[in-house]
Design an enzyme around this catalytic site. Structure first.
Site, PDB file in Angstrom:
ATOM      1  N   GLY A  11     -81.919  13.986 -51.807  1.00 52.36           N
ATOM      2  CA  GLY A  11     -82.159  14.133 -50.378  1.00 52.36           C
ATOM      3  C   GLY A  11     -83.631  13.994 -50.078  1.00 52.36           C
ATOM      4  CB  THR A  14     -87.559  16.791 -42.450  1.00 53.77           C
ATOM      5  OG1 THR A  14     -87.198  15.881 -41.410  1.00 53.77           O
ATOM      6  CG2 THR A  14     -88.798  17.541 -42.032  1.00 53.77           C
ATOM      7  N   GLY A  16     -87.175  17.052 -48.150  1.00 55.33           N
ATOM      8  CA  GLY A  16     -87.446  16.367 -49.418  1.00 55.33           C
ATOM      9  C   GLY A  16     -88.813  15.719 -49.439  1.00 55.33           C
ATOM     10  NE  ARG A  46     -77.364   9.746 -45.631  1.00 59.47           N
ATOM     11  CZ  ARG A  46     -76.969  10.406 -44.552  1.00 59.47           C
ATOM     12  NH1 ARG A  46     -75.711  10.316 -44.157  1.00 59.47           N
ATOM     13  NH2 ARG A  46     -77.790  11.143 -43.853  1.00 59.47           N
ATOM     14  CD  GLU A 131     -86.970  33.317 -50.508  1.00 60.51           C
ATOM     15  OE1 GLU A 131     -86.661  33.699 -49.358  1.00 60.51           O
ATOM     16  OE2 GLU A 131     -87.010  34.071 -51.491  1.00 60.51           O
ATOM     17  CB  VAL A 134     -81.984  32.940 -45.796  1.00 58.77           C
ATOM     18  CG1 VAL A 134     -82.077  33.982 -44.683  1.00 58.77           C
ATOM     19  CG2 VAL A 134     -80.568  32.860 -46.334  1.00 58.77           C
ATOM     20  N   GLY A 136     -86.161  29.584 -43.758  1.00 61.82           N
ATOM     21  CA  GLY A 136     -87.206  28.602 -44.073  1.00 61.82           C
ATOM     22  C   GLY A 136     -88.235  29.131 -45.053  1.00 61.82           C
ATOM     23  CD  GLU A 192     -79.800  18.356 -36.309  1.00 55.56           C
ATOM     24  OE1 GLU A 192     -79.675  17.130 -36.106  1.00 55.56           O
ATOM     25  OE2 GLU A 192     -80.591  18.842 -37.132  1.00 55.56           O
ATOM     26  CE  LYS A 207     -80.483  29.453 -41.328  1.00 56.83           C
ATOM     27  NZ  LYS A 207     -81.369  29.164 -40.167  1.00 56.83           N
TER      28      LYS A 207
END
EC number: 1.1.1.3
Length: 430
Positions: A11, A14, A16, A46, A131, A134, A136, A192, A207
């Site tokens: 992935g 953003t 990754g 992808r 970690e 939950v 960020g 989104e 979370k």
């Protein structure tokens, strides 16, 4: 020199790209803190040709993310694909099955399959770390699992979704309605195109389920989380709450005891004296109450490339140091399968907003329904007529069992005087 920790990234969105950028920028410092370098050796996504703002040509490219589990130059797989099942779960199982430790930011997968993955990791003496799943960049998992490990945690709760908090605090500041602010949040990238997981409370519930497991030593029980989102909160509710000395926040709340495991995501009225009332924008905040440490507050950026990448790399540093430990702070087989607590027996104050026809006898009908259900009314306020001729009635109850409020609302739902669904928000104690 000590051998580097070699990682594969599945992935390259953003987060990754943020992990690569962070390792490039702070690599020397990270190596000193980890005791050895942490190097990306292989990646999968992808679209190989997409410009991500980082150089990926230096890494081995793998088309099928599950193949990263069998890559000979990989020690740890970092899963940033997302989704509770599908490629993410296939990769997680493959990685642990191939003897690779796993780091993930995938709250949905951990909420649904965390117990299975924890058992697999422990059986193979591997690390499973999440970690970043939950809040960020906020180190709440580590704080509960390590910093508060000696405490009995009575309750854990907080603001777990930045999108909802952005919308609610914006409504509060500007007096505009939900749909208008949601459109703005989508334009700014806070929400989104399909915001359902956020605004209907599912993201926060994922979370909360993880937090409850770590805090209480309970088996993950996402299906037992009671979920109500924020899409039906009105600007009038925000204004009414402000007049009463509260702010509206979507909270995840969990506690555990003789009554069983209680988990709920629901809009709350939060008193201005409570620190969560002052958390605005897309910030996340979690409160944990320990029997010796007292109240702990974890607060910070709950999403974004930098904060989430920071949490991912913090997990990698632990693995580089050889700090594994059980994923849920105790062995997976020691996690208790707890009964679901009966929320009807919980005692609290409530805010109820009803939209009703503007006609004689409506207030008497509402008061009778509350009386018959055993609900004691602290205050009842009727506001002026809306454009459609309806009026808003806002009720604050005295403390009492939640079952009584539910019974009163059930009776009122059959009333010809009611226009639309009632809004019930719990009032958080200070």
């Amino acid at each position: 020199m000590t051998e580097p920790l070699r990682i594969a990234l599945a992935g390259l969105g953003t987060v990754g790209a943020g992990v690569i950028r962070l390792l490039d920028t702070n690599g020397a410092l990270i190596a000193r803190r980890a005791g050895r370098p942490i190097l990306v050796t292989a990646v999968s996504a992808r679209d190989r040709t997409k410009d991500r703002g980082v150089d990926i040509a230096r890494f081995d490219w793998v088309d099928d993310p599950a193949e990263l589990a069998r890559h000979p130059d990989v020690d740890v797989v970092v899963e940033l694909v997302g989704g509770s099942d599908g490629p993410a779960l296939a990769l997680a199982r493959a990685a642990l099955g191939a003897g690779k430790s796993l780091v993930t930011a995938n709250k949905a997968m951990i909420a649904h399959h965390g117990l299975e993955l924890a058992r697999a990791a422990e059986a193979a003496n591997l690390a499973l770390k999440f970690e970043a799943a939950v809040a960020g960049g906020v180190p709440v998992i580590k704080g509960l699992r390590e910093g508060a490990a000696a405490n009995v945690i009575a309750r854990v709760y907080g603001i777990l979704n930045g999108t909802c908090n952005f919308i609610l605090s914006k409504m509060e500041a500007e007096g505009r309605d939900f749909s208008e602010i949601l459109s703005e949040a989508q334009a700014l990238g806070y929400a989104e195109a399909d915001p359902s997981f956020d605004i209907d409370g599912v993201d926060a519930a994922h979370k909360l389920s993880i937090l409850a497991s770590v805090a209480f030593g309970a088996q993950p029980a996402f299906d037992d989380v009671a979920i109500t989102g924020v899409r039906h909160v009105l600007a009038a509710d925000i204004a009414e709450a402000a007049a009463l000395g509260y702010r509206v926040r979507l909270l995840g709340v969990a506690d555990s005891g003789a009554h069983g495991l209680f988990q709920r995501v629901h809009p709350h009225l939060v008193p201005l004296s409570h620190p969560l009332a002052h958390v605005v924008g897309s910030t996340n905040a979690v409160v944990a109450e320990g029997n010796f440490v007292g109240r702990l507050l974890f607060q910070g950026a709950g999403a974004g490339d930098g904060p989430t990448a920071s949490a991912v790399v913090a997990d990698l540093i632990d693995i580089a140091r050889g700090e594994f430990g059980p994923p849920y702070a105790m062995p997976a087989d020691a996690l208790a399968a707890q009964e679901v607590a009966d929320s009807g027996e919980r005692r609290a104050r409530a805010y109820v907003r009803l939209t009703v026809s503007d006609k004689v006898g409506v207030l008497a009908e509402i008061a009778a329904a509350m009386r018959d259900a055993g609900v004691s009314i602290e205050s009842l306020i009727q506001r002026g007529a809306q454009a459609d001729g309806s009026v808003l009635v806002a009720i604050v109850t005295h403390e009492g069992p939640e079952r009584s409020v539910a019974q009163a609302l059930e009776k009122l739902r059959g009333s010809q005087s009611l226009v639309g669904e009632p809004m019930w928000m719990h009032i958080l104690d200070a």
